[in-house]
Design a protein around this motif. Structure first.
Motif, PDB file in Angstrom:
ATOM      1  N   PRO A 247      30.127   0.276 -16.967  1.00  0.00           N
ATOM      2  CA  PRO A 247      29.825  -0.034 -15.821  1.00  0.00           C
ATOM      3  C   PRO A 247      29.191   0.865 -14.874  1.00  0.00           C
ATOM      4  CG  PRO A 247      31.968   0.334 -16.045  1.00  0.00           C
ATOM      5  CD  PRO A 247      31.568   0.501 -17.429  1.00  0.00           C
ATOM      6  N   LYS A 248      27.942   1.570 -15.494  1.00  0.00           N
ATOM      7  CA  LYS A 248      27.402   2.675 -14.858  1.00  0.00           C
ATOM      8  C   LYS A 248      26.747   2.669 -13.356  1.00  0.00           C
ATOM      9  CE  LYS A 248      26.826   5.383 -19.280  1.00  0.00           C
ATOM     10  NZ  LYS A 248      25.965   6.207 -20.080  1.00  0.00           N
ATOM     11  N   LYS A 249      27.010   3.682 -12.851  1.00  0.00           N
ATOM     12  CA  LYS A 249      26.381   3.319 -11.159  1.00  0.00           C
ATOM     13  C   LYS A 249      25.730   5.114 -10.953  1.00  0.00           C
ATOM     14  CE  LYS A 249      28.204   1.459  -7.484  1.00  0.00           C
ATOM     15  NZ  LYS A 249      29.113   1.229  -6.741  1.00  0.00           N
ATOM     16  N   PRO A 250      25.069   5.023 -10.005  1.00  0.00           N
ATOM     17  CA  PRO A 250      24.342   6.255  -9.956  1.00  0.00           C
ATOM     18  C   PRO A 250      25.382   7.154  -9.129  1.00  0.00           C
ATOM     19  CG  PRO A 250      23.211   5.056  -8.708  1.00  0.00           C
ATOM     20  CD  PRO A 250      24.087   4.032  -9.430  1.00  0.00           C
TER      21      PRO A 250
ATOM     22  N   LEU B 237      24.385   0.432 -19.456  1.00  0.00           N
ATOM     23  CA  LEU B 237      24.459  -0.944 -19.209  1.00  0.00           C
ATOM     24  C   LEU B 237      24.174  -1.756 -20.274  1.00  0.00           C
ATOM     25  CD1 LEU B 237      22.888  -1.085 -15.659  1.00  0.00           C
ATOM     26  CD2 LEU B 237      25.347  -1.063 -16.082  1.00  0.00           C
TER      27      LEU B 237
ATOM     28  N   LEU C  58      21.653   5.631 -17.570  1.00  0.00           N
ATOM     29  CA  LEU C  58      22.417   4.623 -16.523  1.00  0.00           C
ATOM     30  C   LEU C  58      22.221   3.275 -17.123  1.00  0.00           C
ATOM     31  CD1 LEU C  58      23.460   3.559 -13.892  1.00  0.00           C
ATOM     32  CD2 LEU C  58      21.295   3.645 -12.762  1.00  0.00           C
ATOM     33  N   VAL C  59      20.923   2.839 -17.258  1.00  0.00           N
ATOM     34  CA  VAL C  59      20.614   1.825 -17.953  1.00  0.00           C
ATOM     35  C   VAL C  59      21.000   1.626 -19.502  1.00  0.00           C
ATOM     36  CG1 VAL C  59      18.421   0.528 -18.755  1.00  0.00           C
ATOM     37  CG2 VAL C  59      18.333   1.837 -16.586  1.00  0.00           C
TER      38      VAL C  59
ATOM     39  N   PRO D  37      36.760   0.736 -16.074  1.00  0.00           N
ATOM     40  CA  PRO D  37      36.505  -0.198 -15.087  1.00  0.00           C
ATOM     41  C   PRO D  37      35.498   0.498 -14.134  1.00  0.00           C
ATOM     42  CG  PRO D  37      38.550   1.133 -14.724  1.00  0.00           C
ATOM     43  CD  PRO D  37      38.009   1.470 -16.142  1.00  0.00           C
ATOM     44  N   PHE D  38      34.957   1.966 -14.268  1.00  0.00           N
ATOM     45  CA  PHE D  38      34.201   2.527 -13.312  1.00  0.00           C
ATOM     46  C   PHE D  38      33.878   3.794 -14.062  1.00  0.00           C
ATOM     47  CE2 PHE D  38      35.277   0.560  -9.357  1.00  0.00           C
ATOM     48  CZ  PHE D  38      36.438   0.299  -9.317  1.00  0.00           C
TER      49      PHE D  38
END
Lengths: 265, 265, 265, 265
Positions: A129-132, A124, A120-121, A110-111
């Motif tokens: 569900p990657k975030k910085p 995706l 990161l890209v 989920p995270f």
């Protein structure tokens, strides 16, 4: 307008050029070698349930979860990134939840956070569900006093922050070699690729996919007692999945290769 | 498997949650306010030609280009990012080339870099070929000796680096208020959205789109003499579009809103 | 006014508080465990000479130099930083030149960069000429394809950048275990502590010191063929000491402890 | 050994070279131009007392404090850093406490953080207790919707983090131009320079100094309602000085020059 075949400009991802050499994400296969600090734990089952897409069922172990810190080195086939390690190294944190798909065990992420832009890209693209974020993990050492040994008593710590807020921290004190190793993150990852539409009213590209991977290789696995805490943030709801109970922690090195995957059918 | 409507999990981008609050990229409209340092220049026309997709024609001014440094603040509608500026501020560099589409002037962006993860991903949604980088720009000041004034003689510098290599640097010495302002980057941006496929043998999502934007607002524009240099890198081919001649530089503040766009037809 | 004993506020470095817990640099002893990529090389002897303070003589091997990349984990006695590794990990690059002091071999460090603030300041206390930079080094791995093994053929790369300009890069291809190990950086480091005065016309604190260190521990040492390049920068004169000839490269893990030292007499 | 005059190697700070050009900190005078977000507040008077060195008396307003966020551009005389802004820009956060010295009002800075290495070291030379951190502040804008205007209703936010933990955050909603402006940080700063000794048993260089500064210049000052929160950290005791009451907030641009100072007598 869909883009017709463009022999002039090539590349797995943008930017496309005559050579393809500038693309942010090189084409797969992608090779990975990294160190993992895994904390198996249990979260509130209702919270876990809320993070499962309708295609997944809770299964018999709802609330079973793992928090995973990873310190990676990665390269494309041909591997010139390895000699320019600013382009090869990054750290990640992610959570996986136990679930089932058509009665078979799967994991759902989920995270996830990562500290460099290329993975990161690329993540995706894979449906992660990657975030910085900012991730740190103690490294084992073989000499000197500034680090744990891979032996009973070796102590590790790890942290995750995003948007200048600490979101998670963990510790691990090794008790010995693990017979079984981590089990929660073993079932295949059921990911979701999502790319928003540009025209108003259009649906995004959204598809469930298997994260895939092959040629998995792991070092001996160490296990031990762990602690794990999640913290609140207005921008990250990780604390929904906070530990109710921490089961066990593990440390290992892991390598594998990803070269595309399969859509879930 | 395409993802069916998921009332349980929402969000414009991953990660999707019950609230949508954790999504890396919030839904549009997105508001932007920033400072721009623009250097209009000419590159080798053959090099420019090589970066135009087949749908674009060179037009009558092939080799006309602009290098743009931008120092941005951005927010979604509702704008809570502005009060948590770690989530709102970032800097970018990009190049635009003059071209035509069906005989109308357009601009084409072959390269772009940004220093934060959220606008990196949001930019890819918009069809900008963003990569992670480090961008710095002199800021004008109103007091003290540590910065230029927005007046004749004010001197600015800017740089771009990626993967720990300097790729571009510029200077600008203001001569006065600009009557005409920058013109090279005025025509609409003809972007390309690209999202790789996951199944082997499948085609990526690839579509040309107009970058869009509305409610454009600009401050008075300053112009002056500029310098511009690009540097080689094994991972970034920006130097293909190096200046053969530098025309003129500009400084301005600019604001606009983006809320999706249109596919090129 | 010299500060009288302040029983109320304590700390090895600023900030001083009632507990001393906030001080940027904790008191020694400091423990270090890290991985080293060393390239022994020769620079222009006249350039080396220019970097030796008057107290040092060129000795018999003027121009002998080593470029050292280090990937460190460090802690104070009591070591709580290790469990919060954001406070324990950093990477460095430095050059050492061969010289003599009173006919005994010493090494002199003219340039050094580090990627975190605490070891930057702690290094200045020790007389290392540290500046902020970005350093990356390939890590050896034991599993997977994304990294070299510690064995003949294993290939490593490393880079240094500062102020968004690449200053140095190196490669190392292992040929086997090293019998002798690196020798250029073996003699004691003759450092210079420098703290500017605040009153105009006053002399700075400036004293030559031995960098010290005890309880040195090293892993088996690997050696191999290396490449090394330095690059120009307006803000860093490292290129003065560029390689004229590259001798040999080494990889090892190293640990030691520093607890103050001695002034050179 | 004290370092004798070294005509060969020069520089205000390390590293010293033949030209002095590589020194991390250039010689003063140093020029500064920046934007300030100031929150005047009251902390626990006993907590404030604990942070005053014995030479200072509480004065009549013990507990009066200000939290200051600053977004700086800085250069040395000659100012070539301004054209290479990666070397000129940084952000800071600090707290000042009201006190008296020989019955005259002074301010005392117990804590300070900065996001770049050069001003970290330069600050220590000046006696500021700087540590590395991450600081962000909303910027006012003149166009577009992504930022406040300098007018009643304009809303600003700011944050400080260190070691991946948020330590402070503030908001400011402007009500109008300020007649009086901020007053808490007006009295001269009574700083302490501290440079640890290298020989065991020796005393550090420790001296109280006036922070100094000349040619102060400020823009019109805006004031408004503010919020301020501090957070706990094992490595930073800022929360000792947490707000008991928030008085008022201010926004202004400020410039000045520092060229050494005076020891407190």
């Amino acid at each position: 307008m869909d883009v017709t075949a463009e022999p002039g400009l090539v590349g797995y991802s943008l930017p496309r050029t005559r050579t393809g050499r500038s693309s942010l994400v090189p084409p797969p296969p992608w090779h990975y070698s990294g160190d993992f600090l895994i904390v198996e734990y249990r979260c509130d089952p209702d919270a876990a349930r809320a993070y499962l897409p309708p295609e997944l069922a809770p299964g018999g172990d709802l609330g079973s979860a793992a928090a995973i810190f990873a310190d990676w080195q990665s390269c494309s086939d041909g591997g010139d990134e390895l000699l320019d390690p600013v382009r090869a190294q990054y750290k990640e944190f992610f959570v996986v939840l136990a679930a089932t798909y058509r009665d078979e065990p799967v994991t759902r992420c989920p995270f996830m956070w990562v500290d460099q832009g290329m993975p990161l890209v690329r993540g995706l693209v894979q449906g992660f569900p990657k975030k910085p974020g900012s991730i740190w993990m103690t490294r084992p050492v073989t000499v000197g006093k500034a680090g744990p040994r891979l032996e009973a008593g070796g102590r590790f710590g790890a942290s995750l922050a995003a948007a200048d807020r600490r979101l998670a921290e963990a510790t691990l004190t090794l008790t010995g070699v693990s017979e079984e190793g981590p089990t929660v993150n073993a079932p295949p990852l059921f990911n979701t690729r999502l790319f928003p539409a540009w025209e108003p009213e259009e649906e995004p590209l959204a598809e469930h996919v298997w994260a895939g991977g092959r040629d998995r290789e792991a070092s001996p696995v160490w296990e031990g007692e762990a602690t794990l805490r999640f913290f609140e943030s207005p921008a990250d709801e990780l604390a929904d999945l906070a530990p109710v109970e921490v089961t066990r922690g593990f440390w290992l090195s892991f390598g594998y290769t990803v070269d595309g995957g399969r859509r879930v059918r």
